[in-house]
Design a protein around this motif. Structure first.
Motif, short mmCIF file in Angstrom:
data_model
loop_
_atom_site.label_atom_id
_atom_site.label_comp_id
_atom_site.label_asym_id
_atom_site.label_seq_id
_atom_site.Cartn_x
_atom_site.Cartn_y
_atom_site.Cartn_z
N ILE A 1 0.84 -1.20 0.00
CA ILE A 1 0.00 0.00 0.00
C ILE A 1 0.87 1.25 0.00
N GLY A 2 1.94 1.24 0.81
CA GLY A 2 2.84 2.38 0.86
C GLY A 2 3.53 2.62 -0.47
N PHE A 3 3.89 1.52 -1.15
CA PHE A 3 4.56 1.64 -2.46
C PHE A 3 3.60 2.24 -3.49
N VAL A 4 2.35 1.77 -3.49
CA VAL A 4 1.34 2.30 -4.42
C VAL A 4 1.05 3.77 -4.12
N ASN A 5 0.96 4.10 -2.83
CA ASN A 5 0.73 5.50 -2.45
C ASN A 5 1.88 6.39 -2.90
N GLY A 6 3.11 5.85 -2.84
CA GLY A 6 4.26 6.60 -3.31
C GLY A 6 4.18 6.88 -4.80
N ILE A 7 3.81 5.86 -5.57
CA ILE A 7 3.67 6.05 -7.02
C ILE A 7 2.57 7.07 -7.31
N ARG A 8 1.45 6.95 -6.60
CA ARG A 8 0.33 7.87 -6.83
C ARG A 8 0.73 9.31 -6.49
N THR A 9 1.41 9.49 -5.36
CA THR A 9 1.84 10.84 -4.96
C THR A 9 2.82 11.42 -5.97
N PHE A 10 3.74 10.58 -6.46
CA PHE A 10 4.71 11.04 -7.46
C PHE A 10 3.99 11.45 -8.74
N CYS A 11 3.05 10.65 -9.19
CA CYS A 11 2.33 10.94 -10.43
C CYS A 11 1.51 12.22 -10.32
N TYR A 12 0.87 12.43 -9.17
CA TYR A 12 0.12 13.66 -8.96
C TYR A 12 1.06 14.87 -9.02
N MET B 1 6.47 15.07 -5.73
CA MET B 1 7.30 14.04 -6.35
C MET B 1 8.37 13.54 -5.37
N ALA B 2 8.98 14.48 -4.64
CA ALA B 2 10.01 14.10 -3.67
C ALA B 2 9.43 13.22 -2.56
N ILE B 3 8.26 13.60 -2.06
CA ILE B 3 7.60 12.82 -1.01
C ILE B 3 7.22 11.44 -1.52
N GLY B 4 6.70 11.39 -2.75
CA GLY B 4 6.33 10.10 -3.34
C GLY B 4 7.53 9.21 -3.57
N LEU B 5 8.63 9.77 -4.07
CA LEU B 5 9.85 8.99 -4.29
C LEU B 5 10.39 8.44 -2.97
N ALA B 6 10.37 9.27 -1.93
CA ALA B 6 10.85 8.81 -0.62
C ALA B 6 10.02 7.62 -0.13
N PHE C 1 -0.02 10.29 -15.42
CA PHE C 1 1.38 10.00 -15.72
C PHE C 1 1.59 9.86 -17.23
N VAL C 2 0.71 9.12 -17.88
CA VAL C 2 0.83 8.91 -19.33
C VAL C 2 0.70 10.24 -20.07
N ILE C 3 -0.28 11.06 -19.68
CA ILE C 3 -0.47 12.35 -20.33
C ILE C 3 0.74 13.25 -20.07
N SER C 4 1.28 13.22 -18.85
CA SER C 4 2.44 14.05 -18.51
C SER C 4 3.65 13.65 -19.33
N VAL C 5 3.88 12.34 -19.45
CA VAL C 5 5.02 11.86 -20.24
C VAL C 5 4.88 12.27 -21.70
N ALA C 6 3.65 12.16 -22.22
CA ALA C 6 3.41 12.58 -23.61
C ALA C 6 3.72 14.06 -23.78
N SER C 7 3.35 14.87 -22.78
CA SER C 7 3.64 16.30 -22.82
C SER C 7 5.14 16.58 -22.74
N ILE C 8 5.83 15.82 -21.90
CA ILE C 8 7.29 15.98 -21.77
C ILE C 8 7.99 15.64 -23.09
N MET C 9 7.57 14.56 -23.73
CA MET C 9 8.22 14.12 -24.95
C MET C 9 7.96 15.06 -26.12
N SER C 10 6.85 15.82 -26.04
CA SER C 10 6.50 16.70 -27.16
C SER C 10 7.01 18.12 -26.97
N SER C 11 7.64 18.39 -25.82
CA SER C 11 8.12 19.74 -25.55
C SER C 11 9.50 19.68 -24.89
#
Length: 485
Positions: free
Chosen positions: A195-206, A259-264, A465-475
């Protein structure tokens, strides 16, 4: 290496997570691996400047070891010998001195030239390059050494643990300012639950989506506004630019913090929140209890309280407030714009303490209008390159000329949408959301609404996350505002 760069998202981070999970479940090995990974992360961007950080870490760790030997009772710095006091002073002098040299030397020369008007002005020092994250890691190590000196924290005898704490790549470059006293025991005992790992991914993606989809989108328009001479801007342009930057800097920095909190969390660490919906504050003082919480509490605990805090006469208390906010402005940058930005908040907090806060409590409408207007105006000082530009810009904002209410710089639809979403997300909807979930639980007499809510949260984070990555790759435009500090 930016958190939003493809090399971090698809190479560095996955490799570090996989290796961390397959390593033997021994805390020393885990900590050592994080130290090596974090060193690689910092070396990628700074190369030989990592030696400066290692020197500051070693200095503070060694002096803390020496100082700790004189502690008589926990919670006090009484009983220190003269040599230990000198050692603490030397540690402060060298640590802050390095920060001053790299960040404030040329600014100090400019100030001296302006004050004394030398016939032959002092020359600026060329070739000084600000090391990434020096403002943050200097405050990290000093919080540890000062806590040991004051007896609030037992010394850390493991250099590897202390080094891992400072170099931890989630918070190394742009915070939050994590105190060792808050996470010390996590270096000796931590677990990663599913649960903590999933919450970390979710926090990072947000956090990633706040940064990429809102801050980056708005930043193109804001940079266009502030790159123009003020004479070319209308009053509407100035207000929209100021509002845009108000949203940009919040979602840029709070996104990085998330992102920092989620990665931690992915490595079993738990950092405190750094933002708590600051724009819903009803006073300047409350704003600073919600904005960049780790910095404001650091300055409160290590500067304001040690100057006497609220225990002194009113005039001293107000002077302390102004000094603390002067430090806050200088911490952000070596420019008169940052100094004035910090002092502006200090002045308004003093005014509130002198009685204006009573009026704010009586008038809810005034309180809700007062802080957003103050914050939006103050951010112009933060964003402008110099005081001349900022003063003319702010003057134009408040010269309400009907002829001047046209937009000379076009607002694209994606910018309008990002700003509207940003305004909506600046409000704290958590209470209403929880009430909705609870009401559904009572109606259906089942915990399924909570489970569905968790699943929807995970699904939404993946989509973002998918939309953000698409935006990063296009700019290719992908700045981080607080990397300057």
């Amino acid at each position: 290496m930016l958190f939003t760069s493809p090399i971090f998202l698809f190479l560095f981070l996955p490799i570090v997570i996989i290796l961390y999970r397959i390593l033997p479940n021994r805390i020393f090995i885990k900590n050592l691996f994080l130290l090596l990974a974090s060193s690689m992360f910092y070396y990628y961007g700074e190369q030989e400047k990592i030696l400066i950080m290692y020197f500051v870490i070693l200095l503070n760790w060694g002096i803390a070891l020496y100082i700790d030997s004189g502690t008589i009772a926990e919670g006090t710095y009484k009983g220190k010998t003269k040599l230990q006091k000198v050692a603490m002073g030397l540690c402060l002098f060298i640590s802050i001195g390095l920060l001053w040299y790299y960040k404030y030397l040329n600014f100090s020369i400019e100030v001296l030239n302006a004050i004394f008007s030398f016939q032959k002005p002092l020359e600026l020092i060329s070739g000084i390059v600000l090391p990434l994250g020096i403002s943050f890691y200097t405050f990290h190590v000093l919080s540890y050494t000062l806590d040991v000196y004051c007896g609030r924290l037992k010394v850390e005898k493991s250099f590897f643990n202390f080094c891992s704490y400072v170099l931890m790549f989630p918070q190394l470059i742009a915070g939050p300012i994590v105190r060792y006293i808050d996470i010390k025991y996590q270096f000796y005992n931590r677990t990663i639950t599913p649960i903590g790992f999933v919450n970390g991914i979710r926090t990072f993606c947000y956090g990633l989506s706040k940064k990429v989809l809102i801050a980056n989108t708005i930043s193109v328009y804001v940079d266009n506004i502030f790159s123009k001479p003020v004479d070319m801007l209308s009053t509407a342009d100035c207000w929209l630019g100021a509002i845009g930057y108000t949203l940009q800097i919040y979602f840029d920095f709070s996104g990085y913090s998330s992102m920092a909190i989620g990665l931690a969390m992915l490595f079993g660490f738990h950092y405190k929140e750094n933002f708590n919906y600051p724009y819903i504050a009803k006073s300047a003082a409350e704003f600073w209890r919600r904005w960049h919480i780790s910095l404001s509490t650091w300055l409160r605990d290590y500067v304001y309280i040690n100057m006497g805090g609220n225990r002194v006469a009113a005039w001293r208390r107000y002077a302390n407030v102004l000094f603390v906010f002067l430090c806050s402005g200088l911490w952000h940058g070596a420019n008169f714009t940052f100094v004035c930005w910090g002092l502006l908040y200090g002045i308004f907090i003093v005014i509130e303490n002198m009685g204006f806060n009573k009026l704010l409590k009586k008038s809810s409408f005034l309180a809700h209008v007062y802080l957003p207007v103050l914050a939006t105006t103050a951010w112009v000082l933060f964003r402008a390159d110099d005081m001349a530009y900022a003063s003319i810009f702010i003057g134009k904002m408040y010269l309400f000329n009907a002829v001047d209410w046209h937009c000379s710089i076009k607002l694209e639809n994606n910018v309008i949408f990002a700003m509207l979403v940003g305004i909506a997300l600046s409000y704290d909807w958590r209470y209403l959301y929880k009430r909705l979930c609870i009401s559904l639980v009572y109606k259906v007499k089942s915990k399924k609404p909570f489970m569905i809510q968790k699943l929807l949260g995970v699904a939404l984070s993946i989509i973002l996350f998918v939309i953000s990555v698409a935006s990063i790759m296009s700019s290719s435009y992908n700045p981080f505002i607080y990397f300057r500090f």
